[in-house]
Motif scaffolding. Structure first.
Motif, PDB file in Angstrom:
ATOM      1  N   GLU A  30     -20.782 -80.454 -33.537  1.00 34.96           N
ATOM      2  CA  GLU A  30     -22.182 -80.798 -33.762  1.00 34.96           C
ATOM      3  C   GLU A  30     -23.031 -80.479 -32.525  1.00 34.96           C
ATOM      4  OE1 GLU A  30     -23.535 -81.728 -36.509  1.00 34.96           O
ATOM      5  OE2 GLU A  30     -21.640 -81.816 -37.627  1.00 34.96           O
ATOM      6  N   LEU A  31     -22.479 -80.676 -31.350  1.00 36.63           N
ATOM      7  CA  LEU A  31     -23.190 -80.345 -30.114  1.00 36.63           C
ATOM      8  C   LEU A  31     -23.479 -78.845 -30.042  1.00 36.63           C
ATOM      9  CD1 LEU A  31     -24.199 -80.739 -27.189  1.00 36.63           C
ATOM     10  CD2 LEU A  31     -21.812 -80.630 -26.457  1.00 36.63           C
ATOM     11  N   VAL A  32     -22.485 -78.030 -30.352  1.00 34.44           N
ATOM     12  CA  VAL A  32     -22.669 -76.578 -30.295  1.00 34.44           C
ATOM     13  C   VAL A  32     -23.686 -76.128 -31.341  1.00 34.44           C
ATOM     14  CG1 VAL A  32     -21.489 -74.356 -30.438  1.00 34.44           C
ATOM     15  CG2 VAL A  32     -20.333 -76.305 -29.409  1.00 34.44           C
ATOM     16  N   ILE A  33     -23.696 -76.756 -32.497  1.00 32.07           N
ATOM     17  CA  ILE A  33     -24.682 -76.411 -33.531  1.00 32.07           C
ATOM     18  C   ILE A  33     -26.088 -76.673 -33.009  1.00 32.07           C
ATOM     19  CG2 ILE A  33     -25.545 -77.029 -35.820  1.00 32.07           C
ATOM     20  CD1 ILE A  33     -22.685 -77.548 -36.675  1.00 32.07           C
ATOM     21  N   ARG A  34     -26.293 -77.801 -32.333  1.00 30.63           N
ATOM     22  CA  ARG A  34     -27.619 -78.096 -31.779  1.00 30.63           C
ATOM     23  C   ARG A  34     -28.015 -77.071 -30.719  1.00 30.63           C
ATOM     24  NH1 ARG A  34     -25.467 -83.420 -31.630  1.00 30.63           N
ATOM     25  NH2 ARG A  34     -25.284 -83.297 -29.352  1.00 30.63           N
TER      26      ARG A  34
ATOM     27  N   ALA B 267     -12.171 -73.230 -32.992  1.00 27.89           N
ATOM     28  CA  ALA B 267     -12.394 -74.483 -33.722  1.00 27.89           C
ATOM     29  C   ALA B 267     -11.747 -74.459 -35.098  1.00 27.89           C
ATOM     30  CB  ALA B 267     -13.887 -74.751 -33.855  1.00 27.89           C
ATOM     31  N   ALA B 268     -11.574 -73.274 -35.686  1.00 30.82           N
ATOM     32  CA  ALA B 268     -10.989 -73.171 -37.026  1.00 30.82           C
ATOM     33  C   ALA B 268      -9.541 -73.634 -37.067  1.00 30.82           C
ATOM     34  CB  ALA B 268     -11.084 -71.733 -37.527  1.00 30.82           C
ATOM     35  N   LEU B 269      -8.874 -73.666 -35.934  1.00 29.51           N
ATOM     36  CA  LEU B 269      -7.480 -74.119 -35.880  1.00 29.51           C
ATOM     37  C   LEU B 269      -7.357 -75.620 -36.094  1.00 29.51           C
ATOM     38  CD1 LEU B 269      -6.296 -71.993 -32.821  1.00 29.51           C
ATOM     39  CD2 LEU B 269      -5.791 -71.570 -35.238  1.00 29.51           C
ATOM     40  N   ASP B 270      -8.455 -76.353 -35.933  1.00 33.39           N
ATOM     41  CA  ASP B 270      -8.440 -77.800 -36.110  1.00 33.39           C
ATOM     42  C   ASP B 270      -8.365 -78.126 -37.598  1.00 33.39           C
ATOM     43  OD1 ASP B 270      -8.712 -80.520 -36.020  1.00 33.39           O
ATOM     44  OD2 ASP B 270     -10.523 -80.534 -34.782  1.00 33.39           O
ATOM     45  N   ALA B 271      -7.346 -78.839 -37.987  1.00 31.66           N
ATOM     46  CA  ALA B 271      -7.171 -79.172 -39.405  1.00 31.66           C
ATOM     47  C   ALA B 271      -8.258 -80.111 -39.911  1.00 31.66           C
ATOM     48  CB  ALA B 271      -5.796 -79.806 -39.630  1.00 31.66           C
ATOM     49  N   ASN B 272      -8.926 -80.844 -39.013  1.00 38.01           N
ATOM     50  CA  ASN B 272      -9.969 -81.790 -39.415  1.00 38.01           C
ATOM     51  C   ASN B 272     -11.354 -81.166 -39.471  1.00 38.01           C
ATOM     52  OD1 ASN B 272      -8.122 -83.956 -39.566  1.00 38.01           O
ATOM     53  ND2 ASN B 272      -8.296 -84.333 -37.371  1.00 38.01           N
ATOM     54  N   LEU B 273     -11.480 -79.897 -39.121  1.00 34.21           N
ATOM     55  CA  LEU B 273     -12.785 -79.242 -39.199  1.00 34.21           C
ATOM     56  C   LEU B 273     -13.151 -79.012 -40.661  1.00 34.21           C
ATOM     57  CD1 LEU B 273     -15.132 -77.852 -37.665  1.00 34.21           C
ATOM     58  CD2 LEU B 273     -13.845 -75.721 -37.864  1.00 34.21           C
ATOM     59  N   THR B 274     -14.257 -79.600 -41.073  1.00 33.81           N
ATOM     60  CA  THR B 274     -14.668 -79.488 -42.467  1.00 33.81           C
ATOM     61  C   THR B 274     -15.317 -78.130 -42.734  1.00 33.81           C
ATOM     62  OG1 THR B 274     -16.845 -80.465 -42.030  1.00 33.81           O
ATOM     63  CG2 THR B 274     -15.035 -81.973 -42.575  1.00 33.81           C
ATOM     64  N   LEU B 275     -15.328 -77.776 -44.001  1.00 34.24           N
ATOM     65  CA  LEU B 275     -15.934 -76.500 -44.388  1.00 34.24           C
ATOM     66  C   LEU B 275     -17.435 -76.492 -44.115  1.00 34.24           C
ATOM     67  CD1 LEU B 275     -15.464 -73.747 -45.796  1.00 34.24           C
ATOM     68  CD2 LEU B 275     -16.032 -74.885 -47.947  1.00 34.24           C
TER      69      LEU B 275
ATOM     70  N   GLU C   5     -19.062 -78.017 -41.714  1.00 40.64           N
ATOM     71  CA  GLU C   5     -19.299 -77.808 -40.286  1.00 40.64           C
ATOM     72  C   GLU C   5     -19.097 -76.353 -39.898  1.00 40.64           C
ATOM     73  OE1 GLU C   5     -18.018 -82.127 -38.341  1.00 40.64           O
ATOM     74  OE2 GLU C   5     -16.478 -80.631 -38.795  1.00 40.64           O
ATOM     75  N   PHE C   6     -18.062 -75.739 -40.444  1.00 39.96           N
ATOM     76  CA  PHE C   6     -17.809 -74.327 -40.150  1.00 39.96           C
ATOM     77  C   PHE C   6     -18.957 -73.457 -40.648  1.00 39.96           C
ATOM     78  CE2 PHE C   6     -16.166 -70.125 -40.913  1.00 39.96           C
ATOM     79  CZ  PHE C   6     -15.307 -69.894 -39.855  1.00 39.96           C
ATOM     80  N   VAL C   7     -19.400 -73.698 -41.874  1.00 38.83           N
ATOM     81  CA  VAL C   7     -20.489 -72.898 -42.451  1.00 38.83           C
ATOM     82  C   VAL C   7     -21.796 -73.142 -41.702  1.00 38.83           C
ATOM     83  CG1 VAL C   7     -21.862 -72.527 -44.536  1.00 38.83           C
ATOM     84  CG2 VAL C   7     -19.388 -72.795 -44.711  1.00 38.83           C
ATOM     85  N   ALA C   8     -22.038 -74.396 -41.291  1.00 38.75           N
ATOM     86  CA  ALA C   8     -23.275 -74.707 -40.573  1.00 38.75           C
ATOM     87  C   ALA C   8     -23.357 -73.962 -39.245  1.00 38.75           C
ATOM     88  CB  ALA C   8     -23.376 -76.218 -40.345  1.00 38.75           C
TER      89      ALA C   8
END
Length: 427
Positions: A171-175, A208-216, A218-221
Motif C-alpha cells: 500500500e505504501l508503494v502504491i501511494r 512481491a508476487a512471491l508472497d502467498a498473501n498478496l491479493t489479486l 493489490e497486485f492489479v492496483a
C-alpha cells in the motif's frame, strides 16, 4: 543565601522536569542524547543562515544521521537483539522515534537535497517505530518527488502493521507511485523518469508476487497505477504476472484473464512472446493474441523489406535508377551488411513464429480437444468453422488487447506469410 541557592536549585529541577520525563513517564533518553541532538540542530541552523548549498546540508544530515541510527546506513542491516529486556527494546525504539522526528524537521526545503535511498531507509525506520503521521507524510512526499532515483532494495520496505497480511508494504508503494504519476501529469517529471519508475515497479511486483498473501486486487492496483505509455516494453510486467500465477495456483480462470488484460501483447519482445506462447498458465485467448501480435510484426518486417528491395529497381528502361551520387565502396559494403542482417532477422522471426504455432496446436489439443490444423508458413483453404471460432474468441476479448488482427481471417490467411523471394542486391 541558602534560600537563594535553594530557589535556584528548585528552578533548575523544574526546568529539567519540563524537558526530561520522570521514571513513571518512561525516561528513555539521557542528557547526552538530547544535548547532542540539540547542539546539532543549532549548528545546522547556523550553517543554513550562512547560505551553504542545500546538497551540502543534506550530506551533513545523512552523515551524522547514519552515526546516530545505524539503520540509516546503506551498509548495515536492521537487526534486533532478542536477548535484550523488553524495557531496553522499548527505550531504543523511543529514542529512534525522537531522532527520526528531529531529522525530518531539519530537512532542507529543497526536495533534491537528500538522496532518495536515504529517505527510504528513514521512512522504513519511521514506520517501524511508529512516528507520527505528519512526519510520515512529509517523507512520502519527498520520496515520490525523486522515486525515479530509488533502488529496488530500499523500496522493499516491510509491513509493520498488524492488520496487513503481506510481508511488504504494498500500500505504501502504491501511494508513492500515484503521487509520482501526478507529477508526470503536471509536467514536472520527464518521460524518461516515468520509464525508470515503471521498470522499478515491475521488478518490485515480481518480488512481491512471491508472497502467498498478496491479493489479486493489490497486485492489479500497483500494476495499473502506471499509465500505459510508461512501459517501453511489457516484458517486466509479463514476468511479474507469470510469477504471481506460479505462486498463486488457485487463481480462477476469470482472474487470469483479468491479469492478462494488463499486458499489451504488441509491446512484448520476441523472447517474451515465445515464452508466453508456451506458457500453460496463461488463458488460451491470451496466447492466441500473442501469436497474432507476433504475426503482425513479422508481416510488417516482410512488407518493409520487400518494399525496400523493390525500390532499388526502376520500372523504366529495365535497369536501375540513376542515383544522385555514386556510393563509395564503404557505403556499399555497409548497405550490404544491413541487408544481410535484415534477412537473418526475418528468418529468425519466421522460425520463432513457427515454433509458437506448433506449441499452440499442442496446447489447444491437450486442454480443449480442439483441433486447429494450421499449415506451416503457407496460404491455403481453411475451414469456415475454425475461422468462425477464432473470430468469436477475438470478439469476446476486451481490454488492452484490442480487436486488431494481423491478417484477414475471412480470406483464410492463418499462418505466417510466405516471404517474398529475395532479389539479388545491385550493390
Amino acid at each position: 543565601m541558602n534560600n537563594n541557592n535553594h530557589s535556584c536549585h528548585q528552578q533548575e529541577e523544574e526546568e529539567e522536569a519540563h524537558y526530561f520525563p520522570s521514571d513513571s513517564e518512561c525516561c528513555w533518553f539521557d542528557d547526552a542524547c538530547i544535548l547532542d541532538m540539540d547542539y546539532f540542530v543549532k549548528t545546522l541552523s547556523g550553517i543554513k543562515q550562512k547560505g551553504v548549498r542545500s546538497d551540502l546540508i543534506g550530506s551533513i544530515i545523512t552523515h551524522y544521521a547514519s552515526k546516530w541510527l545505524p539503520d540509516l546506513s546503506s551498509a548495515s542491516a536492521t537487526t534486533h537483539n532478542k536477548d535484550s529486556p523488553e524495557s531496553t527494546v522499548t527505550a531504543s525504539w523511543l529514542k529512534k522515534r525522537f531522532f527520526v522526528e528531529t531529522l525530518v524537521g531539519v530537512l532542507p526545503p529543497e526536495k533534491d537535497s537528500i538522496p532518495c535511498n536515504f529517505l527510504l531507509r528513514l521512512l522504513r525506520t519511521a514506520n517501524m517505530v511508529g512516528v507520527e503521521g505528519t512526519y510520515i507524510l512529509e517523507l512520502e512526499k519527498r520520496i515520490s518527488w525523486q522515486l525515479d532515483q530509488a533502488s529496488l532494495k530500499e523500496l522493499m520496505i516491510p509491513s509493520f502493521s498488524h492488520t496487513c497480511g503481506t510481508l511488504l508494504d504494498v500500500e505504501l508503494v502504491i501511494r508513492l507511485v500515484k503521487r509520482f504519476v501526478c507529477l508526470d501529469h503536471e509536467g514536472v517529471k520527464s518521460g524518461a523518469s516515468l520509464v525508470k519508475v515503471a521498470k522499478l515497479i515491475d521488478s518490485y511486483l515480481a518480488e512481491a508476487a512471491l508472497d502467498a498473501n498478496l491479493t489479486l486486487s493489490e497486485f492489479v492496483a500497483l500494476a495499473g497505477a502506471l499509465p500505459t505509455h510508461a512501459r517501453a516494453t511489457d516484458d517486466g510486467l509479463y514476468r511479474a504476472i507469470d510469477t504471481y500465477l506460479k505462486a498463486h495456483p488457485s487463481v480462477s480462470k476469470q482472474e487470469r484473464k483479468g491479469l492478462c488484460r494488463l499486458i499489451d501483447s504488441r509491446k512484448l519482445t520476441p523472447e517474451a512472446s515465445l515464452h508466453a506462447a508456451q506458457n500453460e498458465r496463461l488463458p488460451v485467448r491470451a496466447v492466441i493474441q500473442v501469436l497474432f501480435s507476433e504475426q503482425t510484426k513479422l508481416n510488417r518486417h516482410l512488407d518493409w523489406s520487400s518494399g525496400s528491395f523493390s525500390g532499388l529497381r526502376s520500372p523504366c528502361n529495365g535497369g536501375y535508377d540513376t542515383p544522385l551520387r555514386c556510393l563509395s565502396k564503404r557505403e556499399m559494403s555497409a548497405q550490404q551488411m544491413e541487408i544481410r542482417k535484415l534477412k537473418e532477422e526475418v528468418y529468425r522471426l519466421q522460425s520463432q513464429c513457427n515454433a509458437m504455432q506448433v506449441q499452440m496446436e499442442r496446447m489447444v489439443e491437450k486442454k480443449k480437444g480442439l483441433f486447429f490444423k494450421w499449415r506451416k508458413f503457407g496460404i491455403g483453404n481453411r475451414s469456415s468453422s475454425i475461422v468462425g471460432e477464432v473470430e468469436k474468441i477475438l470478439e469476446q476479448e476486451s481490454g488492452r488487447f484490442g480487436r486488431e488482427t494481423p491478417m484477414d481471417l475471412k480470406s483464410g490467411v492463418f499462418g505466417v506469410m510466405t516471404p517474398h523471394k529475395w532479389r539479388k542486391s545491385t550493390s
